[in-house]
Design a protein around this motif. Structure first.
Motif, PDB file in Angstrom:
ATOM      1  N   ALA A 238       0.867  -1.190   0.000  1.00 60.64           N
ATOM      2  CA  ALA A 238       0.000   0.000   0.000  1.00 60.64           C
ATOM      3  C   ALA A 238       0.897   1.231   0.000  1.00 60.64           C
ATOM      4  O   ALA A 238       1.094   1.887   1.019  1.00 60.64           O
ATOM      5  N   LEU A 239       1.413   1.553  -1.165  1.00 61.56           N
ATOM      6  CA  LEU A 239       2.440   2.576  -1.279  1.00 61.56           C
ATOM      7  C   LEU A 239       1.864   3.957  -1.557  1.00 61.56           C
ATOM      8  O   LEU A 239       2.200   4.934  -0.895  1.00 61.56           O
ATOM      9  N   VAL A 240       0.982   4.046  -2.560  1.00 58.86           N
ATOM     10  CA  VAL A 240       0.412   5.342  -2.950  1.00 58.86           C
ATOM     11  C   VAL A 240      -0.787   5.616  -2.049  1.00 58.86           C
ATOM     12  O   VAL A 240      -1.887   5.097  -2.259  1.00 58.86           O
ATOM     13  N   LEU A 241      -0.605   6.453  -1.055  1.00 54.57           N
ATOM     14  CA  LEU A 241      -1.590   6.581   0.013  1.00 54.57           C
ATOM     15  C   LEU A 241      -2.877   7.261  -0.425  1.00 54.57           C
ATOM     16  O   LEU A 241      -3.948   6.984   0.131  1.00 54.57           O
ATOM     17  N   HIS A 242      -2.824   8.140  -1.400  1.00 47.89           N
ATOM     18  CA  HIS A 242      -4.074   8.715  -1.912  1.00 47.89           C
ATOM     19  C   HIS A 242      -4.976   7.629  -2.483  1.00 47.89           C
ATOM     20  O   HIS A 242      -6.200   7.652  -2.287  1.00 47.89           O
ATOM     21  N   TYR A 243      -4.398   6.684  -3.193  1.00 49.57           N
ATOM     22  CA  TYR A 243      -5.166   5.570  -3.755  1.00 49.57           C
ATOM     23  C   TYR A 243      -5.780   4.727  -2.641  1.00 49.57           C
ATOM     24  O   TYR A 243      -6.973   4.384  -2.690  1.00 49.57           O
TER      25      TYR A 243
END
Length: 466
Positions: free
Chosen positions: A247-252
């Motif tokens: 879960a890298l791109v936190l906005h996503y």
């Protein structure tokens, strides 16, 4: 009723937390979007799209991981280092699923335990990078951060972080998950249909006879049970299968974090089993802040630079009520470093009485480059790290309950060694990864058989519980 079943319900919600509270913390490895309005439009749309998984699937996985913590299951987590939108095809998806199912068959038969099957796909579209930019021939552009952020081609247009790719990531994840569910519901994992199970690889392997005996034994056992039952046993035609990604791109991730009817709290419904990478595991950072509030089972990768006191604090932050099934620790040390660094971390967690599932990622600590600059990994080093991990846990009185592997169902040549003893010359034949090298189909099955052999040896000296 087992200990995990009695205590599977969380004790309390995370204090002072919301899906957006991570935005108050330092956030590393995030794309730099040029247009905030464009990003917001994409996030609003993403937030209104249907979830990719369900809360009851997430809770079911937590129960299985809790059982793995008690030694009653083994976690197999595997898939591509980074998925590509172009790889969203029926052949590639079915081959990925096939190799994980076959590996789980080997593990179940050899370990005499049910296997928790978790695919590292249907969302693994982002990758952490060591630098924000890349320079070629005097031209500097943003680095490639995975298809959910930008494209691999080296041009200003391709490398521009594009918020619309967040929507594309959700779409390709949904297509992948839908096809996986259709395959499983349609009997792709059915032990009654050996024609689905390609065994051509075994003719190259020194473990050929052992594998063939195992397959024959399973067939005999199945026929015996159905003779006693008087009818085909339908449960052998379907398996549980879960998805995971970093879960890298936190906005996503925030946009797919939901509340659901008849359940309290918040679920990340973009995947069943999200994890925190080693580069983003700062206890005061944005990723840990986001993860502490979701009800999913979660994992965090730990490397040789992590200190015992750091790990204690991280475990306490992510699982303050010591809930079973909540936290998995994925250690990735490297074959040469694991004996120097892992024992102190295991003892630190053990001293706190923390309930965790220990799993080994033997891939990332063993990455190297050949003399010609090609990134690769040696099968021998991967195997050595796994074997040493079993020995270390046995010596510490804990249990290694899982393995996390980067692999593919394709006949690639990206990792050296294995049954066919691939050399540097072979790498040029079928090297397809844009990021990290993966075990190919036959190397993956071989690894599963070696896990069985080593775990069986370790079981004779490992205590019954953690």
């Amino acid at each position: 009723m087992s200990q995990s079943e009695r205590h599977i319900q969380p004790v309390r919600e995370a204090k002072d937390w919301s899906p957006s509270s991570w935005q108050t913390r330092p956030a590393v490895q995030q794309p730099s979007y040029a247009d905030a309005t464009e990003l917001e439009r994409a996030l609003v749309k993403l937030g209104n799209l249907p979830p990719l998984v369900t809360s009851w699937e997430v809770i079911a996985l937590r129960k299985q991981i809790a059982e793995a913590q008690e030694g009653r299951r083994f976690l197999l987590q595997g898939g591509d280092c980074a998925e590509s939108f172009d790889d969203c095809s029926s052949a590639l998806i079915s081959n990925r699923l096939k190799v994980l199912l076959q590996m789980s068959l080997v593990l179940t038969h050899g370990l005499k335990l049910p296997v928790v099957r978790v695919g590292r796909f249907a969302g693994q579209y982002a990758k952490p990078r060591s630098a924000d930019t890349e320079t070629r021939d005097g031209v500097t552009l943003p680095c490639y951060r995975g298809d959910i952020v930008n494209a691999v081609e080296f041009s200003p247009t391709a490398r521009r972080p594009d918020p619309q790719r967040l929507i594309e990531g959700h779409s390709h994840s949904a297509l992948t998950m839908n096809f996986v569910r259709a395959l499983i519901d349609g009997g792709f994992a059915d032990l009654h249909h050996p024609e689905y199970w390609d065994l051509d690889w075994v003719k190259y392997s020194p473990l050929m006879s052992e594998y063939q005996r195992m397959v024959e034994s399973i067939g005999d056992s199945l026929r015996f049970m159905e003779t006693l039952h008087g009818a085909p046993i339908g449960s052998f035609s379907r398996v549980d299968f879960y998805t995971s990604h970093e879960a890298l791109v936190l906005h996503y991730e925030q946009a797919q974090t939901r509340q659901v009817p008849r359940q309290w709290g918040w679920f990340n419904l973009s995947t069943h089993f999200p994890w925190i990478g080693m580069r983003t595991a700062d206890v005061d950072g944005a990723h840990v802040e986001y993860f502490r509030g979701i009800r999913n089972p979660i994992a965090v990768k730990i490397g040789p630079s992590v200190k015992p006191e750091q790990l204690k604090r991280l475990v306490a932050t992510l699982n303050p009520d010591n809930e079973p099934g909540r936290l998995t620790l994925l250690h990735r040390m490297g074959a040469e470093k694991i004996e120097a660094h892992l024992p102190a971390l295991v003892e630190a967690v053990k001293s706190e009485g923390a309930r965790v599932l220990w799993s080994c990622d033997p891939m990332h600590g063993n990455t190297e480059s050949t003399s010609s600059g090609i990134k690769t990994r040696r099968f021998e080093n991967i195997r050595n790290e796994l074997e040493r991990a079993f020995d270390i846990h046995a010596a510490c009185g804990t249990r290694l309950g899982g393995a996390h592997l980067e692999l593919t169902g394709e006949d690639v040549t990206e990792c050296l060694g294995g049954a066919r003893d691939l050399t540097e010359v072979d790498l040029a034949r079928a090297y397809k990864s844009n990021v990290d090298p993966r075990l190919n189909y036959e190397q993956s099955i071989e690894m599963a058989m070696l896990i069985v052999r080593k775990q069986t040896q370790s079981a004779s000296v490992t205590p019954a519980g953690n």
